[in-house]
Write a protein that holds these residues in place. Structure first.
Motif, mmCIF file in Angstrom:
data_model
loop_
_atom_site.group_PDB
_atom_site.id
_atom_site.type_symbol
_atom_site.label_atom_id
_atom_site.label_comp_id
_atom_site.label_asym_id
_atom_site.label_seq_id
_atom_site.Cartn_x
_atom_site.Cartn_y
_atom_site.Cartn_z
ATOM 1 N N LEU A 150 0.818 -1.204 0.000
ATOM 2 C CA LEU A 150 0.000 0.000 0.000
ATOM 3 C C LEU A 150 0.857 1.262 0.000
ATOM 4 N N LEU A 151 1.917 1.267 0.786
ATOM 5 C CA LEU A 151 2.802 2.428 0.823
ATOM 6 C C LEU A 151 3.464 2.656 -0.531
ATOM 7 N N HIS A 152 3.860 1.572 -1.185
ATOM 8 C CA HIS A 152 4.457 1.695 -2.510
ATOM 9 C C HIS A 152 3.473 2.267 -3.518
ATOM 10 N N THR A 153 2.199 1.911 -3.358
ATOM 11 C CA THR A 153 1.177 2.331 -4.319
ATOM 12 C C THR A 153 0.586 3.694 -3.986
ATOM 13 N N THR A 154 0.856 4.223 -2.807
ATOM 14 C CA THR A 154 0.222 5.469 -2.355
ATOM 15 C C THR A 154 0.342 6.628 -3.349
ATOM 16 N N PRO A 155 1.527 6.910 -3.920
ATOM 17 C CA PRO A 155 1.596 8.018 -4.888
ATOM 18 C C PRO A 155 0.657 7.842 -6.066
ATOM 19 N N PHE A 156 0.527 6.610 -6.532
ATOM 20 C CA PHE A 156 -0.354 6.343 -7.666
ATOM 21 C C PHE A 156 -1.820 6.472 -7.250
ATOM 22 N N ILE A 157 -2.131 6.048 -6.031
ATOM 23 C CA ILE A 157 -3.496 6.186 -5.528
ATOM 24 C C ILE A 157 -3.874 7.660 -5.426
ATOM 25 N N LEU A 158 -2.971 8.478 -4.875
ATOM 26 C CA LEU A 158 -3.265 9.904 -4.714
ATOM 27 C C LEU A 158 -3.467 10.583 -6.065
ATOM 28 N N PHE A 159 -2.594 10.268 -7.012
ATOM 29 C CA PHE A 159 -2.768 10.837 -8.351
ATOM 30 C C PHE A 159 -4.106 10.431 -8.945
ATOM 31 N N ALA A 160 -4.435 9.137 -8.829
ATOM 32 C CA ALA A 160 -5.685 8.637 -9.397
ATOM 33 C C ALA A 160 -6.889 9.314 -8.765
ATOM 34 N N VAL A 161 -6.881 9.426 -7.438
ATOM 35 C CA VAL A 161 -8.024 9.997 -6.724
ATOM 36 C C VAL A 161 -8.243 11.455 -7.117
ATOM 37 N N PHE A 162 -7.174 12.240 -7.115
ATOM 38 C CA PHE A 162 -7.319 13.665 -7.417
ATOM 39 C C PHE A 162 -7.631 13.906 -8.892
ATOM 40 N N ALA A 163 -7.101 13.064 -9.785
ATOM 41 C CA ALA A 163 -7.403 13.215 -11.212
ATOM 42 C C ALA A 163 -8.874 12.964 -11.485
ATOM 43 N N ASN A 194 -13.740 7.926 -3.646
ATOM 44 C CA ASN A 194 -12.839 7.107 -4.442
ATOM 45 C C ASN A 194 -11.599 6.702 -3.649
ATOM 46 N N GLY A 195 -11.145 7.582 -2.754
ATOM 47 C CA GLY A 195 -10.016 7.219 -1.912
ATOM 48 C C GLY A 195 -10.331 6.034 -1.024
ATOM 49 N N MET A 196 -11.510 6.036 -0.399
ATOM 50 C CA MET A 196 -11.913 4.916 0.442
ATOM 51 C C MET A 196 -12.138 3.655 -0.393
ATOM 52 N N PHE A 197 -12.689 3.836 -1.589
ATOM 53 C CA PHE A 197 -12.919 2.690 -2.471
ATOM 54 C C PHE A 197 -11.598 1.999 -2.801
ATOM 55 N N LEU A 198 -10.614 2.788 -3.236
ATOM 56 C CA LEU A 198 -9.322 2.211 -3.582
ATOM 57 C C LEU A 198 -8.635 1.600 -2.368
ATOM 58 N N LEU A 199 -8.708 2.275 -1.230
ATOM 59 C CA LEU A 199 -8.036 1.782 -0.032
ATOM 60 C C LEU A 199 -8.575 0.427 0.389
ATOM 61 N N LYS A 200 -9.903 0.275 0.433
ATOM 62 C CA LYS A 200 -10.471 -0.981 0.932
ATOM 63 C C LYS A 200 -10.213 -2.144 -0.025
ATOM 64 N N TRP A 201 -10.321 -1.881 -1.346
ATOM 65 C CA TRP A 201 -10.141 -2.982 -2.280
ATOM 66 C C TRP A 201 -8.678 -3.350 -2.453
ATOM 67 N N LEU A 202 -7.794 -2.363 -2.444
ATOM 68 C CA LEU A 202 -6.372 -2.678 -2.561
ATOM 69 C C LEU A 202 -5.857 -3.362 -1.301
ATOM 70 N N THR A 254 2.147 -1.049 -10.201
ATOM 71 C CA THR A 254 2.319 -2.425 -9.732
ATOM 72 C C THR A 254 2.887 -3.338 -10.804
ATOM 73 N N LEU A 255 2.359 -3.252 -12.010
ATOM 74 C CA LEU A 255 2.740 -4.172 -13.084
ATOM 75 C C LEU A 255 3.682 -3.549 -14.102
ATOM 76 N N GLY A 256 3.951 -2.243 -13.964
ATOM 77 C CA GLY A 256 4.848 -1.585 -14.903
ATOM 78 C C GLY A 256 4.083 -0.801 -15.951
ATOM 79 N N TRP A 257 4.709 0.270 -16.416
ATOM 80 C CA TRP A 257 4.006 1.128 -17.383
ATOM 81 C C TRP A 257 3.808 0.421 -18.716
ATOM 82 N N GLU A 258 4.680 -0.537 -19.052
ATOM 83 C CA GLU A 258 4.494 -1.245 -20.325
ATOM 84 C C GLU A 258 3.185 -2.025 -20.334
ATOM 85 N N PHE A 259 2.908 -2.724 -19.221
ATOM 86 C CA PHE A 259 1.653 -3.474 -19.130
ATOM 87 C C PHE A 259 0.466 -2.520 -19.155
#
Length: 342
Positions: free
Chosen positions: A49-62, A220-228, A142-147
């Motif tokens: 979750l900590l590794h993914t946090t920057p991506f979660i924040l970007f996604a939520v605010f976008a 959306n922040g809570m949605f992503l947090l609970k499912w991730l 998580t899976l890389g930008w190529e994927f």
């Protein structure tokens, strides 16, 4: 449009278990039956979750910005002009837009009722559950930008495949008279007139839009947090308890069979796009073929309950069957293409 907001239709129409509850149950099972794995499981999920946090924040605010600014009004422009152009534009916007199914349903119903080409609608429907800014951020983290890029191209390609396929066979018995007798046209999300008006990019000038930004961010922040959180706990358990040889034997190797099997398994096994990302990461670590991973996320995204309900609510079963068939064929093609270049 993927599952960040797409899941709202499921929560309003069908009961579902709590993601937090499922997480607690899984952790309790680990603690009771294999206490030595409890702390490593919690640590793994927390670090992920900590590794993914920057991506979660970007996604939520976008997503919140696009929602508050009213950018969904641009979607209507995809359904005007030449039908071939409509299909391409609908696939592009469907694969990139982060908007809620409960807004899309009344909009699509109105378009179909006034005779909008089913091919363009099909293109949007197929592409929309698979990719959006939030999904791209989480997937690339998580899976890389190529994927992530490959999945985005696959989403648009699937939309174009289904759109032009529907256009070519528009006069066949499958696609003739596609609407149900009384399609659902009511909306939720507070959108009584979806896709009307013009976007306001400086949304903070209006209190209502500012409130929408705040509410969407929290939701959306809570949605992503609970499912991730649930997905990372499952990933940790899969890495600990599922033999890598089993995954490698079933979904590993070369050829079309693992790809086809990935598509078949993805359809019923899908939780949502965000929960699927860590699961695919674990499966790849245990020997899943890259092509099978791609076919899994494509077929599963299109056939997931939130996405499928949006189609089932409006069209007759034969059109819905065509929708699922496009998903299966497109998933296998996307898997084969990714297997060749990965």
């Amino acid at each position: 449009m993927a599952d960040t907001t797409n899941s709202q239709i499921l929560s309003r129409r069908l009961p579902r278990p709590s993601a937090w509850g499922a997480t607690l149950v899984l952790l309790a099972l680990v603690a009771v039956f294999d206490g030595s794995e409890f702390v490593p499981t919690v640590v793994f999920a927390t670090n992920a979750l900590l590794h993914t946090t920057p991506f979660i924040l970007f996604a939520v605010f976008a997503v919140a910005y696009l929602k508050a600014s009213g950018a969904e009004t641009l979607l209507a422009k995809a359904f005007s002009g030449n039908q071939a152009r409509m299909i391409v534009m609908a696939a592009l916007l469907g694969g990139l837009s982060p908007f809620c199914s409960c807004e899309v349903i009344p909009f699509i119903a109105a378009l179909l009722a006034v005779g909008a080409p089913l091919g363009a609608v099909m293109a949007f429907w197929l592409a929309s559950p698979l990719m959006d800014p939030a999904m791209f951020a989480i997937t690339s983290g998580t899976l890389g930008w190529e994927f992530a890029v490959a999945k985005a191209f696959s989403a648009v390609g699937l939309g174009i495949l289904g759109g032009f396929g529907t256009m070519l066979f528009a006069n066949s018995p499958v696609f003739a008279d596609p609407l149900r007798e009384r399609p659902a046209v009511g909306g939720c999300c507070g959108a009584k007139k979806p896709f009307s008006g013009a976007p306001l990019w400086q949304f903070w000038q209006e209190p209502d839009r500012t409130r929408t930004f705040r509410e969407t961010t929290i939701e959306n922040g809570m949605f992503l947090l609970k499912w991730l959180t649930l997905a990372y706990v499952i990933e940790a358990m899969m890495l600990a308890y599922v033999p890598a040889e089993l995954i490698a034997n079933v979904l590993g190797g070369t050829g079309i069979w693992p790809i086809f099997l990935g598509a078949l398994v993805g359809a019923p096994a899908y939780l949502n796009g965000y929960a699927a990302v860590p699961l695919i990461d674990a499966l790849l670590a245990q020997g899943m073929a890259p092509g099978a991973a791609m076919s899994f996320v494509i077929a599963g995204g299109v056939s997931s309950i939130p996405a499928a309900i949006a189609v089932w609510a409006l069209v007759k079963p034969r059109v819905f069957a065509a929708y699922l068939s496009y998903a299966l064929v497109g998933a296998v093609l996307a898997g084969m293409a990714w297997q060749a270049i990965a």
